[in-house]
Design an enzyme around this catalytic site. Sequence first.
Site, short mmCIF file in Angstrom:
data_model
loop_
_atom_site.label_atom_id
_atom_site.label_comp_id
_atom_site.label_asym_id
_atom_site.label_seq_id
_atom_site.Cartn_x
_atom_site.Cartn_y
_atom_site.Cartn_z
CG PHE A 104 25.52 40.86 19.26
CD1 PHE A 104 26.62 40.13 19.67
CD2 PHE A 104 24.45 40.19 18.70
CE1 PHE A 104 26.66 38.75 19.53
CE2 PHE A 104 24.46 38.82 18.55
CZ PHE A 104 25.58 38.10 18.97
NE ARG A 141 21.14 54.87 18.81
CZ ARG A 141 20.31 54.36 19.70
NH1 ARG A 141 19.53 55.14 20.41
NH2 ARG A 141 20.26 53.06 19.91
CB ALA A 184 20.23 51.66 15.08
CB ALA A 185 16.60 48.25 17.55
CB SER A 236 12.04 41.14 16.56
OG SER A 236 11.90 40.13 17.55
CE1 TYR A 268 13.40 45.20 19.82
CE2 TYR A 268 12.54 42.96 19.93
CZ TYR A 268 13.41 43.88 19.39
OH TYR A 268 14.28 43.49 18.40
CE LYS A 280 13.49 46.00 16.10
NZ LYS A 280 14.47 46.61 15.15
#
Length: 321
Positions: free
Chosen positions: A12, A33, A72-73, A117, A143, A147
């Site tokens: 995105f 990926r 990327a995550a 984040s 999550y 991070k």
Amino acid sequence: MKSILVTGANGFLGKDLCGVLSSHQYQVTAITRSPGPISSSSGVKFYSIADLKSSGDWHELLKDIDTIVHTAATVHIPKNKEKELGNSFNSVNVDATNDLAQCAAVAGVKRFIFISSIKVNGEQTECSIPFTHLDTPRPQGLYAESKYLAEQKLKHICEKSGMELVILRPPLIYGKNVKANLLQLIKAIDSNLPLPFGRTENKRSLIAKENFIDLIETCIWHPKAAGQIFLASDDYDISTTDLIKLLSIGLKSSPILFSPNKRFLKASLALFSKKDLYSRLYDNLQVDISHTKRTLDWTPPFSCADMLKYTAQYWRNQNNR
């Protein structure tokens, strides 16, 4: 001319970031990926790496790279699959980030920009006191914890190697092709369903994708970005009620809003394991970006109101032809 490597280049954020950087005459190496066909953009070299931890793949790709922007995550895992897939947060967000940074340091990459984040700071703010870059981190959930752990490992690597680290902590990023909860809200507004947000008085910080990309580009070249943690937002806080009204303008719809009993709604959502959804829609999450603006002499170039209307309008044009 700087040479930039962007991970998560089909995502995105990453897809549009690559296009903007290329149009501004950066040499862009885009990593994804995703197997199969890869989106192309003029002046962008795309490469597919199935496993971001495959350090053997990085040797040639990192040659002559000045800056890495690591987008990327693993972000979303359904609640009912957290036990089964929860380790992917650490595998991708921590281990792969650590391995990439180690390879980058060896390759002589000058700057590593990590997209973290605001959840590292916490899930919500209290008493109208916004998060700042100096707050003690209070990550909640797999999550956010992943991070924060990645941030700590990156700091250690960069302190040892001399590679410059820039950490960016954005709140919800919105824009064309938006996904997850904001997409569901847009669809609900478009369907003319009655929505329980008649008089919300919460304040939440968001950031338009275009504003965040502008901030990332500033961090690529700005000398004062090195070694900093920057919080990001549109520099405008909005209630859920006003958010819906702005999205409705872009959708050319008239939302049906009512004011429910909040205690009953919160209890009902908790029964269906949706307590976090209530928090995102009714609680505060405010971000103070004064340090970001002052250090980088930067202000968001696009207004929150205009970009929310554009986000909804773009979705409407794509789905109601």
